[in-house]
Motif scaffolding. Structure first.
Motif, PDB file in Angstrom:
ATOM      1  N   PRO A 128       0.838  -1.200   0.000  1.00  0.00           N
ATOM      2  CA  PRO A 128       0.000   0.000   0.000  1.00  0.00           C
ATOM      3  C   PRO A 128       0.875   1.253   0.000  1.00  0.00           C
ATOM      4  CG  PRO A 128       0.083  -0.946   2.191  1.00  0.00           C
ATOM      5  CD  PRO A 128       0.822  -1.897   1.295  1.00  0.00           C
ATOM      6  N   ALA A 140      -6.827   0.969  -2.552  1.00  0.00           N
ATOM      7  CA  ALA A 140      -6.273   2.250  -2.132  1.00  0.00           C
ATOM      8  C   ALA A 140      -5.471   2.840  -3.275  1.00  0.00           C
ATOM      9  CB  ALA A 140      -5.383   2.073  -0.895  1.00  0.00           C
ATOM     10  N   ASP A 141      -5.591   4.133  -3.467  1.00  0.00           N
ATOM     11  CA  ASP A 141      -4.856   4.803  -4.534  1.00  0.00           C
ATOM     12  C   ASP A 141      -3.354   4.572  -4.346  1.00  0.00           C
ATOM     13  OD1 ASP A 141      -4.317   6.370  -6.719  1.00  0.00           O
ATOM     14  OD2 ASP A 141      -4.489   8.275  -5.636  1.00  0.00           O
ATOM     15  N   LEU A 148      -1.885   1.550  -4.470  1.00  0.00           N
ATOM     16  CA  LEU A 148      -1.605   0.170  -4.063  1.00  0.00           C
ATOM     17  C   LEU A 148      -0.942  -0.583  -5.213  1.00  0.00           C
ATOM     18  CD1 LEU A 148      -2.124  -2.222  -2.000  1.00  0.00           C
ATOM     19  CD2 LEU A 148      -4.198  -2.664  -3.347  1.00  0.00           C
ATOM     20  N   LYS A 197     -13.105   5.176   0.141  1.00  0.00           N
ATOM     21  CA  LYS A 197     -12.588   5.096   1.516  1.00  0.00           C
ATOM     22  C   LYS A 197     -11.354   4.214   1.490  1.00  0.00           C
ATOM     23  CE  LYS A 197     -17.283   5.554   3.262  1.00  0.00           C
ATOM     24  NZ  LYS A 197     -18.343   4.940   4.053  1.00  0.00           N
ATOM     25  N   ALA A 198     -10.203   4.844   1.303  1.00  0.00           N
ATOM     26  CA  ALA A 198      -8.988   4.079   1.087  1.00  0.00           C
ATOM     27  C   ALA A 198      -8.300   3.685   2.382  1.00  0.00           C
ATOM     28  CB  ALA A 198      -8.025   4.873   0.218  1.00  0.00           C
TER      29      ALA A 198
END
Length: 462
Positions: A411, A428-429, A431, A452-453
């Motif tokens: 992540p 998640a942005d 990842l 909602k990361a």
């Protein structure tokens, strides 16, 4: 004794033979008939095939037919999408004609024309599947042209599509000829390149490119690219007007420099929506195909350009959350998605998985396949991962490992960890995912406000 013909050239139960007399076949049910001949289901050499039998008058007028078929059979099919001529056959009582056997099209495949049919007869394929249809056609014609052939007569009647998978089959391959050879047909009017309409040339590889672009526009937009204001305002579409629209004065519906043949509201409003929903890079190919490519065959879009562009966008489709109108995430233009072209609602595209240059939309239930992840020999639809919702946190989504091997994930700002088969990693942005020798990165478009990361160190969600 042969069965009674009942007015047809062949009848069920008739026997036919390969030209070398080594294999025999039996005529079955009539599947269809047209200007060239009739097609029958048949048993031949221990298998079930389609038999095309030519009308005698067509054999007489098409002097290169036998030569074309022999050449096609000798060279073999460009790929397995072509229902290619396999063997020439003859009938002992029908010496004024001949035929050939080819693969039998499965019943579930339907004419590509039904993509444009009114409900309830329309094939309802998603935008992603329509792009897939175009990719297959481009790939097959790349193979065809690489063998030195040209198709000559691309039109709706040549293509069949599976109504759920989008898989394509290509038929009527007896018109195929060596590029540059004498043509047996001019083509079908609305698919003919302008120089053919003007009778300045005969079909060739460059005119195939034009016809293919017309077909793609039909598949993605649902309309002919040259039918705009001029066609809409015509009281009667005469032969002279058709010659002008498609031959002497062709002008693209969405030409950026000359709007005299542009869309007319409300008749073309839905076409405008679909055009605006396409990414700029894809629109630019159509602008070239029906701009400079109308009158300069050497500037037409080639198959590899269509393939490269469509491959980058095909899996990046998503629907407006309000009206469900389909869009393509335009990663080339930037991460912001803007408004829905149909209802003007602010778009909220899902996270995207970036694999090489390909973007895959990770909406709820989306499947990432092994083929997506670079496994060249994997079945196209074999799953590698699926997007699932967190069991305790509604609205939070993760990517579940559906393979038998663990992934390495990192992540953003966090520690590398392993995701075992059946386990899930939170989307998640930034990842990064490693599966074998392949890598992918999750990209969250800026327009997403509800993603909602979690914190930078949060990698697992079960």
């Amino acid at each position: 004794m042969e069965a009674e013909n009942s007015g047809r050239e062949l009848a069920a139960g008739d026997r036919f033979y390969s030209h070398n007399k080594l294999r025999t076949g039996v005529v079955g049910d009539l599947l269809g008939e047209g200007g060239q001949g009739s097609v029958y289901k048949s048993e031949f050499g221990g298998g079930t095939y389609a038999l095309k039998w030519y009308h005698p008058y067509y054999v007489e007028i098409d002097g290169t037919l036998m030569e074309r078929l022999r050449r096609a059979i000798a060279r073999g099919a460009p790929d397995d999408r072509f229902l290619w001529p396999l063997e020439l056959v003859e009938h002992p009582a029908r010496t004024d004609s001949f035929g050939y056997v080819m693969g039998l099209r499965p019943d579930e495949f339907r004419s590509i024309r039904e993509l444009l049919a009114p409900p309830p007869n329309r094939i309802e394929l998603s935008l992603e599947k329509r792009l897939f249809v175009c990719q297959q056609i481009a790939d097959s014609f790349l193979s065809l042209h690489a063998k030195g052939f040209c198709y000559q007569d691309i039109n709706f009647g040549n293509f069949f599509v599976h109504p759920t998978s989008g898989r394509v089959l290509i038929c009527d391959n007896d018109n195929v000829n060596v590029d540059g050879s004498e043509a047996s047909v001019y083509g079908t009017r609305k698919f003919m390149a302008p120089e053919i309409v003007r009778r300045e040339t005969t079909p060739n590889g460059r005119t195939d490119l034009y016809s293919m672009a017309v077909l793609f526009f039909y598949i993605l937009i649902g309309w002919h690219p040259l039918d705009g204001k001029k066609e809409a305002e015509a009281n009667l579409l005469t032969e002279q007007l058709e010659h002008e629209l498609y031959g002497t004065a062709p002008l693209f519906l969405f030409d950026e420099n000359d709007t005299s043949n542009g869309p007319v509201s409300p008749m073309h409003d839905m076409l405008v929506c679909r055009w605006r929903s396409l990414p700029e890079k894809l629109r630019s190919l159509f602008l070239r195909a029906f701009g400079i490519g109308l009158n300069n065959p050497n500037k037409r879009v080639i198959e590899k350009e269509w393939l490269k562009t469509m491959d980058g966008f095909q899996r990046a489709t998503f629907a407006c959350s309000d009206c469900r109108y389909e869009h393509i995430y335009d990663h080339v233009q930037g991460r912001s998605a803007g408004e829905c072209v149909y209802c003007s609602t602010a778009l909220a595209p899902p996270p995207m998985l970036l694999i090489g240059t390909k973007y895959i939309a990770l909406g709820e239930g989306a499947v990432v396949t092994l083929a997506d992840f670079g496994h060249a020999n994997a079945p196209r639809w074999e799953s590698m991962a699926i997007v699932v919702e967190h069991p305790q946190k509604p609205g939070v989504f993760g990517l579940k490992n559906t393979t038998q091997e663990p992934w390495r994930v990192r992540p953003p700002g966090g520690q590398e960890t392993m995701v075992s088969p059946g386990k899930t990693v939170l989307l998640a942005d930034g990842l990064r995912i490693e599966a074998g020798a392949n890598q992918a990165t999750v990209v969250a478009p800026d327009a997403i406000s509800s993603l909602k990361a979690g914190s930078g160190n949060e990698a697992r969600c079960d």
